[in-house]
Design an enzyme around this catalytic site. Sequence first.
Site, short mmCIF file in Angstrom:
data_model
loop_
_atom_site.label_atom_id
_atom_site.label_comp_id
_atom_site.label_asym_id
_atom_site.label_seq_id
_atom_site.Cartn_x
_atom_site.Cartn_y
_atom_site.Cartn_z
N SER A 1 0.81 -1.21 0.00
CA SER A 1 0.00 0.00 0.00
C SER A 1 0.85 1.27 0.00
CB SER A 1 -0.92 0.01 1.23
OG SER A 1 -1.65 1.23 1.28
N THR B 1 -9.33 -1.35 2.78
CA THR B 1 -9.02 -2.04 1.54
C THR B 1 -9.26 -3.54 1.71
OG1 THR B 1 -7.39 -2.25 -0.25
CG2 THR B 1 -6.54 -2.31 2.01
N LYS C 1 -13.62 -4.54 2.74
CA LYS C 1 -14.55 -3.52 2.23
C LYS C 1 -16.03 -3.89 2.44
CE LYS C 1 -11.56 -1.48 -1.30
NZ LYS C 1 -11.48 -1.07 -2.72
N ASN D 1 -14.93 1.93 1.27
CA ASN D 1 -13.48 2.04 1.33
C ASN D 1 -13.00 3.26 2.12
OD1 ASN D 1 -14.11 4.02 -0.68
ND2 ASN D 1 -12.02 3.87 -1.44
N ASP E 1 -14.13 4.75 -4.46
CA ASP E 1 -13.57 4.05 -5.63
C ASP E 1 -14.34 4.41 -6.90
OD1 ASP E 1 -11.51 2.71 -4.34
OD2 ASP E 1 -12.74 0.97 -3.85
N GLY F 1 -12.90 -10.03 -14.03
CA GLY F 1 -13.04 -10.16 -12.58
C GLY F 1 -14.42 -9.74 -12.11
N GLY G 1 -14.79 -6.67 -5.64
CA GLY G 1 -15.20 -5.34 -5.24
C GLY G 1 -14.82 -4.26 -6.25
N ALA G 2 -13.64 -4.39 -6.86
CA ALA G 2 -13.22 -3.41 -7.87
C ALA G 2 -14.14 -3.46 -9.08
CB ALA G 2 -11.78 -3.67 -8.28
N GLY H 1 -4.26 2.44 -13.27
CA GLY H 1 -4.93 2.43 -11.97
C GLY H 1 -4.46 3.49 -11.00
#
Length: 279
Positions: A14, A61, A65, A86, A102, A125, A128-129, A246
Amino acid sequence: MYKLGIIGYPLGHSISAVIQKAGLNSIGEDVVYDVMETPPEDLVSRIKYIKSNGYQGFNVTIPLKVPVSLFLDDIDDYANIAGCVNTIKIGENREFYGYNTDIYGFKKAIPNDIDLSGKTASILGTGGAARAAVVGLAELGIKNIDFYTRNIINSHQTVNYVRAKFPKVEFNVYQIQNIRSLADSAIIINATPIGMRGYMADQMPLEPKDLDNLNNGTIVYDIVYNPSKTMLLKEAEKRGLRIIGGLDMLIYQAERAIEIWTGKLPDTKLMKIAALEAL
């Protein structure tokens, strides 16, 4: 002086502390920003610690979340729609207010000259993202979203959730191993950790042939921010495709978090410089 922090596990990768400190300093605020590794089984004790030690807020994170929602007194619309949080602001009486920044970051990283209205997006995917990406894309007018996942059975919860939230958007889910063509996609989003430093950094979530078959106007957006230019983005750029990294999403979601905590907008250019120095 603001006392803030981040919880999640693991947090060795991070750079949130660097970004948040740069942002808060840019608006003349001093900050203590603690990096608090918190495995899921320690979440209850961590929340108790935060409540009793004078914090004004904190970031959340993976993988916390969703479970952190159990401890919130209220949430904003984005957190409600996305089903995850988040950023948390702590009130004077230690109330926890949950936000999802986000989505703000995801949308703001897409340049204004890109028009996605009525088009198709592909998301790699379903975590959560991916949910944050769905909300942002729906607000930008996307009409069709195709999910690609390694495990269709495990993706059902996310897919059913977004179908209920966005009935005007058509959702499909496919095995990522069986991609035939992404040529209809206006934008492709990597919402997996593949390509992240320390996790398959020399790999891509797509095969080179998948990129070869894209239209020249397709945008490739990788939510992974470390490294700032992933293998996927490098290969897309080689083919003349427009790319979005990103890191911009990370900076803009942090900008929104600082605004929530302080009521002021920080200097995102200084935040990005600090982030690049830390990567």
